[in-house]
Design a protein around this motif. Sequence first.
Motif: not given
Length: 139
Positions: A10-18, A39-41
């Motif tokens: 979650a933290l990595r998704i939010l960082m990358l997408a941001s 897992h990402v989904a």
Amino acid sequence: MHLGRATDIALRILMLASARREQVTIDGLAQSLNVPRNHVAKVVQRLQHQGWVRTSRGRGGGLTVAETTLELSVGLIVRHFEGPGEVVDCNGPPCPLRSACRLRNALRTAQEAFFASLDQVLLRDLLADPTGATLLALT
């Protein structure tokens, strides 16, 4: 304390997408972060349910991070994914020391200090260079 896999993702998704500031796909996130797509989904569903990301389906679909999400504390995000539990479970099976134990209180205090420290860091803070540049360089 060890963070669960979903919290990490979650933290990595939010960082990358941001950092990208554009719509990203689940497949793209999975590839960039080297994480299984399913897992990402699952994590994206939880992020969307909280209103932290916006999703769209179909051709040209994907997700974007809500602008207000950048102001969330890392502590809040971690608490959401880790849940309200304590570092140790003194009740299952019941520990014979629990009525007179000082360890549980010490661990609870340490956990609160851990979260208090993370509460001082906003998602926006995680995007500063050199991290921001590295995130943008991921394929």
